[in-house]
Every structure is written in structure tokens, then in C-alpha cells.
Write a protein that holds these residues in place. Sequence first.
Motif, PDB file in Angstrom:
ATOM      1  N   PRO A 112     -70.605 -34.266  24.415  1.00  0.00           N
ATOM      2  CA  PRO A 112     -70.539 -33.004  25.142  1.00  0.00           C
ATOM      3  C   PRO A 112     -71.883 -32.586  25.739  1.00  0.00           C
ATOM      4  O   PRO A 112     -71.928 -31.750  26.631  1.00  0.00           O
ATOM      5  CB  PRO A 112     -70.078 -32.001  24.085  1.00  0.00           C
ATOM      6  N   TYR A 113     -72.985 -33.161  25.267  1.00  0.00           N
ATOM      7  CA  TYR A 113     -74.309 -32.806  25.785  1.00  0.00           C
ATOM      8  C   TYR A 113     -74.702 -33.612  27.015  1.00  0.00           C
ATOM      9  O   TYR A 113     -75.087 -33.062  28.032  1.00  0.00           O
ATOM     10  CB  TYR A 113     -75.393 -32.990  24.718  1.00  0.00           C
ATOM     11  N   CYS A 114     -74.652 -34.932  26.911  1.00  0.00           N
ATOM     12  CA  CYS A 114     -75.183 -35.770  27.995  1.00  0.00           C
ATOM     13  C   CYS A 114     -74.107 -36.509  28.787  1.00  0.00           C
ATOM     14  O   CYS A 114     -74.396 -37.120  29.803  1.00  0.00           O
ATOM     15  CB  CYS A 114     -76.204 -36.772  27.445  1.00  0.00           C
ATOM     16  N   GLY A 115     -72.868 -36.481  28.318  1.00  0.00           N
ATOM     17  CA  GLY A 115     -71.785 -37.125  29.045  1.00  0.00           C
ATOM     18  C   GLY A 115     -71.636 -38.620  28.803  1.00  0.00           C
ATOM     19  O   GLY A 115     -70.772 -39.251  29.386  1.00  0.00           O
ATOM     20  N   THR A 116     -72.479 -39.193  27.942  1.00  0.00           N
ATOM     21  CA  THR A 116     -72.361 -40.615  27.641  1.00  0.00           C
ATOM     22  C   THR A 116     -71.000 -40.887  27.023  1.00  0.00           C
ATOM     23  O   THR A 116     -70.572 -40.177  26.115  1.00  0.00           O
ATOM     24  CB  THR A 116     -73.473 -41.081  26.690  1.00  0.00           C
ATOM     25  N   GLU A 117     -70.311 -41.893  27.538  1.00  0.00           N
ATOM     26  CA  GLU A 117     -69.009 -42.264  26.997  1.00  0.00           C
ATOM     27  C   GLU A 117     -69.183 -43.449  26.060  1.00  0.00           C
ATOM     28  O   GLU A 117     -69.878 -44.408  26.384  1.00  0.00           O
ATOM     29  CB  GLU A 117     -68.026 -42.630  28.100  1.00  0.00           C
ATOM     30  N   TYR A 118     -68.564 -43.359  24.908  1.00  0.00           N
ATOM     31  CA  TYR A 118     -68.561 -44.438  23.933  1.00  0.00           C
ATOM     32  C   TYR A 118     -67.147 -44.967  23.849  1.00  0.00           C
ATOM     33  O   TYR A 118     -66.193 -44.193  23.783  1.00  0.00           O
ATOM     34  CB  TYR A 118     -69.005 -43.917  22.557  1.00  0.00           C
ATOM     35  N   ARG A 119     -66.997 -46.296  23.869  1.00  0.00           N
ATOM     36  CA  ARG A 119     -65.653 -46.876  23.759  1.00  0.00           C
ATOM     37  C   ARG A 119     -65.724 -48.179  22.986  1.00  0.00           C
ATOM     38  O   ARG A 119     -66.734 -48.889  23.017  1.00  0.00           O
ATOM     39  CB  ARG A 119     -65.033 -47.080  25.127  1.00  0.00           C
ATOM     40  N   LEU A 120     -64.616 -48.464  22.303  1.00  0.00           N
ATOM     41  CA  LEU A 120     -64.533 -49.714  21.559  1.00  0.00           C
ATOM     42  C   LEU A 120     -64.487 -50.882  22.525  1.00  0.00           C
ATOM     43  O   LEU A 120     -63.847 -50.802  23.579  1.00  0.00           O
ATOM     44  CB  LEU A 120     -63.272 -49.737  20.687  1.00  0.00           C
ATOM     45  N   LYS A 121     -65.148 -51.955  22.173  1.00  0.00           N
ATOM     46  CA  LYS A 121     -65.096 -53.167  22.977  1.00  0.00           C
ATOM     47  C   LYS A 121     -63.665 -53.680  23.000  1.00  0.00           C
ATOM     48  O   LYS A 121     -62.908 -53.490  22.053  1.00  0.00           O
ATOM     49  CB  LYS A 121     -66.006 -54.244  22.383  1.00  0.00           C
ATOM     50  N   ALA A 122     -63.296 -54.357  24.066  1.00  0.00           N
ATOM     51  CA  ALA A 122     -61.950 -54.905  24.209  1.00  0.00           C
ATOM     52  C   ALA A 122     -61.633 -55.816  23.039  1.00  0.00           C
ATOM     53  O   ALA A 122     -62.447 -56.645  22.649  1.00  0.00           O
ATOM     54  CB  ALA A 122     -61.836 -55.670  25.518  1.00  0.00           C
ATOM     55  N   GLY A 123     -60.473 -55.630  22.452  1.00  0.00           N
ATOM     56  CA  GLY A 123     -60.020 -56.466  21.346  1.00  0.00           C
ATOM     57  C   GLY A 123     -60.490 -56.023  19.984  1.00  0.00           C
ATOM     58  O   GLY A 123     -60.073 -56.590  18.978  1.00  0.00           O
ATOM     59  N   GLU A 124     -61.353 -55.008  19.900  1.00  0.00           N
ATOM     60  CA  GLU A 124     -61.843 -54.527  18.605  1.00  0.00           C
ATOM     61  C   GLU A 124     -60.741 -53.732  17.899  1.00  0.00           C
ATOM     62  O   GLU A 124     -60.029 -52.957  18.533  1.00  0.00           O
ATOM     63  CB  GLU A 124     -63.081 -53.628  18.771  1.00  0.00           C
ATOM     64  N   LYS A 125     -60.634 -53.930  16.618  1.00  0.00           N
ATOM     65  CA  LYS A 125     -59.665 -53.207  15.805  1.00  0.00           C
ATOM     66  C   LYS A 125     -60.420 -52.414  14.744  1.00  0.00           C
ATOM     67  O   LYS A 125     -61.337 -52.945  14.126  1.00  0.00           O
ATOM     68  CB  LYS A 125     -58.694 -54.162  15.106  1.00  0.00           C
ATOM     69  N   VAL A 126     -60.025 -51.180  14.531  1.00  0.00           N
ATOM     70  CA  VAL A 126     -60.640 -50.350  13.503  1.00  0.00           C
ATOM     71  C   VAL A 126     -59.880 -50.575  12.212  1.00  0.00           C
ATOM     72  O   VAL A 126     -58.658 -50.447  12.166  1.00  0.00           O
ATOM     73  CB  VAL A 126     -60.629 -48.867  13.922  1.00  0.00           C
ATOM     74  N   ALA A 127     -60.605 -50.908  11.159  1.00  0.00           N
ATOM     75  CA  ALA A 127     -59.997 -51.165   9.856  1.00  0.00           C
ATOM     76  C   ALA A 127     -59.390 -49.896   9.293  1.00  0.00           C
ATOM     77  O   ALA A 127     -59.889 -48.795   9.545  1.00  0.00           O
ATOM     78  CB  ALA A 127     -61.034 -51.728   8.894  1.00  0.00           C
ATOM     79  N   PRO A 128     -58.311 -50.016   8.517  1.00  0.00           N
ATOM     80  CA  PRO A 128     -57.730 -48.839   7.852  1.00  0.00           C
ATOM     81  C   PRO A 128     -58.801 -48.152   7.009  1.00  0.00           C
ATOM     82  O   PRO A 128     -59.648 -48.814   6.416  1.00  0.00           O
ATOM     83  CB  PRO A 128     -56.631 -49.412   6.980  1.00  0.00           C
ATOM     84  N   GLY A 129     -58.760 -46.838   6.995  1.00  0.00           N
ATOM     85  CA  GLY A 129     -59.757 -46.080   6.243  1.00  0.00           C
ATOM     86  C   GLY A 129     -60.855 -45.553   7.146  1.00  0.00           C
ATOM     87  O   GLY A 129     -61.654 -44.748   6.748  1.00  0.00           O
ATOM     88  N   HIS A 130     -60.896 -46.027   8.391  1.00  0.00           N
ATOM     89  CA  HIS A 130     -61.865 -45.490   9.350  1.00  0.00           C
ATOM     90  C   HIS A 130     -61.227 -44.350  10.053  1.00  0.00           C
ATOM     91  O   HIS A 130     -60.109 -44.249  10.302  1.00  0.00           O
ATOM     92  CB  HIS A 130     -62.279 -46.541  10.392  1.00  0.00           C
TER      93      HIS A 130
END
Length: 70
Positions: A52-70
Motif C-alpha cells: 500500500p505504500y510503494c505499489g510494489t507487487e509481489y506474486r508467486l512464481k509460476a508453478g509454485e505451490k504454498v504448503a498447507p499451514g501457510h
Amino acid sequence: MSATAPKAAVEVAASDLQGPGVVFCPNPKMPLWSNHPRVFIDVATKGHGSCPYCGTEYRLKAGEKVAPGH
């Protein structure tokens, strides 16, 4: 460039996520002069999020999966 366009885009791996699936901004690679208060951005829920401050967008790399518990 429109006012709603992100300032920058940072691709992150699932292993880069902290705690409950978040990254923080400013990130360690940003120059000291551009620092703002640290905010935590949820990227696990939608696969992306923006600062919300600088507008930088963060995104998961293609094909990345977040493990359960995250």
C-alpha cells in the motif's frame, strides 16, 4: 504509465514466504533511501499482493505451490 500500475513486480518462491504465507515490504533488496514502514503482504491466498505504500507487487512464481499451514 497509469497511476494504478504497480511500481515494480517481484516474483517470490513459496520458500520465500514468512509465517502465514506473507512477504514483507520493503524487501532486503530495496535501496535504503526508498524505505517505508514495514508491511506484511499476503501472497498465499490469491498468489499475489501489493504494497500500500510503494505499489510494489509481489506474486508467486509460476508453478509454485504454498504448503498447507501457510
